[in-house]
Scaffold this active site. Sequence first.
Site, mmCIF file in Angstrom:
data_model
loop_
_atom_site.group_PDB
_atom_site.id
_atom_site.type_symbol
_atom_site.label_atom_id
_atom_site.label_comp_id
_atom_site.label_asym_id
_atom_site.label_seq_id
_atom_site.Cartn_x
_atom_site.Cartn_y
_atom_site.Cartn_z
ATOM 1 N N GLN A 97 0.889 -1.238 0.036
ATOM 2 C CA GLN A 97 0.127 0.086 -0.020
ATOM 3 C C GLN A 97 0.770 1.349 -0.099
ATOM 4 O OE1 GLN A 97 -1.330 0.802 4.359
ATOM 5 N NE2 GLN A 97 -1.622 -1.321 4.085
ATOM 6 N N HIS A 99 0.107 5.845 0.730
ATOM 7 C CA HIS A 99 -0.956 6.697 0.798
ATOM 8 C C HIS A 99 -0.781 8.172 0.392
ATOM 9 C CE1 HIS A 99 -1.477 4.183 4.384
ATOM 10 N NE2 HIS A 99 -0.225 4.549 4.998
ATOM 11 N N GLU A 134 2.968 8.773 8.205
ATOM 12 C CA GLU A 134 3.127 7.807 9.515
ATOM 13 C C GLU A 134 4.727 7.509 9.806
ATOM 14 O OE1 GLU A 134 0.566 5.080 7.751
ATOM 15 O OE2 GLU A 134 2.086 3.555 7.844
ATOM 16 N N HIS A 264 4.812 0.449 0.828
ATOM 17 C CA HIS A 264 5.403 -0.132 1.766
ATOM 18 C C HIS A 264 4.301 -1.576 2.247
ATOM 19 C CE1 HIS A 264 2.453 2.592 3.731
ATOM 20 N NE2 HIS A 264 2.146 1.797 4.419
ATOM 21 N N ARG A 283 -4.315 0.354 -2.119
ATOM 22 C CA ARG A 283 -3.677 -1.002 -2.151
ATOM 23 C C ARG A 283 -3.332 -1.428 -3.653
ATOM 24 N NH1 ARG A 283 -8.039 -0.789 1.535
ATOM 25 N NH2 ARG A 283 -7.395 -0.788 3.549
#
Length: 408
Positions: A97, A99, A134, A264, A283
């Site tokens: 996935q 972001h 993140e 990642h 994804r």
Amino acid sequence: MHLLRGAVRPYAWGSRTAIAEFTGEPSPTPHPQAELWFGAHPGDPAWLQTDDGEQSLLDALRADPDGELGPAVRGRFGDTLPFLLKVLAADEPLSLQAHPSIEQAVEGFTREERMGIPISAPTRNYRDRSHKPELLVALSDFEALAGFRPAARSVELMRALAPEVLEPFIALLSGESDADGLRALFTTWITCPQPDLDRLVPAVIDGAINYVRSGKKEFAAEARTVLELGERYPGDAGVLASMLLNRVALAPGEGIYLPAGNLHAYLQGVGIEVMANSDNVLRGGLTPKHVDVPELLRVLDFSPANDVVVRPESDRCGAELVYDTPAPEFAVSVLNVDGEHLGHEIDAPTRHDGPQILLCTDGAATLRAKASAVVLERGAAAWVAADDGPIRLDAQQPTRLFRVTVGI
């Protein structure tokens, strides 16, 4: 300041023991527990333990945004807590996935709203208008795939595993910049017809088996990852994509920072995950969930990530270990109380006037703020409103507290 009860997310890749043992609950659990959320995300907010009973942190922010968040944080992020803290426990690999950036998230959210896709629909990619940088900090030994590796290194790996079957694809990495070559090869694999994948993936798995049996060490971890992913997701293009990514082994206390566009997949381990308060995920494989290859390709950054491991540094006073990231939504640090500090009340370094969440991962400590005090034991968290800091703490045994605040 209040104790904060987290919300458990029971995904299939989670652990039946890790989160339960961390929080002192009975173990093993009937179902896998994958994540423990401490935050104010609308999908699963945490709960304040007050004298009048439990109150959703989301409701508390709505009732008193100025007192809970503070004027400065409201001025930057509105009436929303900008970060989300999780405990993540992966017994199986997570999906491949990435972001989006803020601009991509706004555009994607607006597009899906116009298309009339419900927010809760499994085919929805963009559930909010935010990006999702993140930081993952390992609590145990932690394995992950994170960011594209330099093309030359991937060529060495591919030739070590299955040179004959992969040679035509290796050519896609030659004569181009790393980013262009990686884009060409990843796009070729991720869009490959299933009959071709059903021939190619088993051939690569056979090469990985032979490599492991040979006793060679250089790419042993990568070969084992190919085998593990191939067993769980036969015929999945993500098995091939794993050869293009950095395979990272984190020791406890080490972290990975994942900016927008970073491809990642977490493989195994327990860690603290802190992110912008978003649920936007694109994804590309290794999952039964919704996969949107065109949208994933639109957001990916194919530039190689040479050094993805983040290690904490001591602040000027030496009382706090700080994980330095560029994310404006969060700042992450660790307070270690040991040695001469045991048995004495000490001041937690003041970072700024915003809210914070503290999570105890080892030991126990008493926390005192302006108007209240709580005892944090391993697995327990506390919410400190903006108008209730600063904090003093007292521990009788070696204690470690993760602290999350808004970024500066």
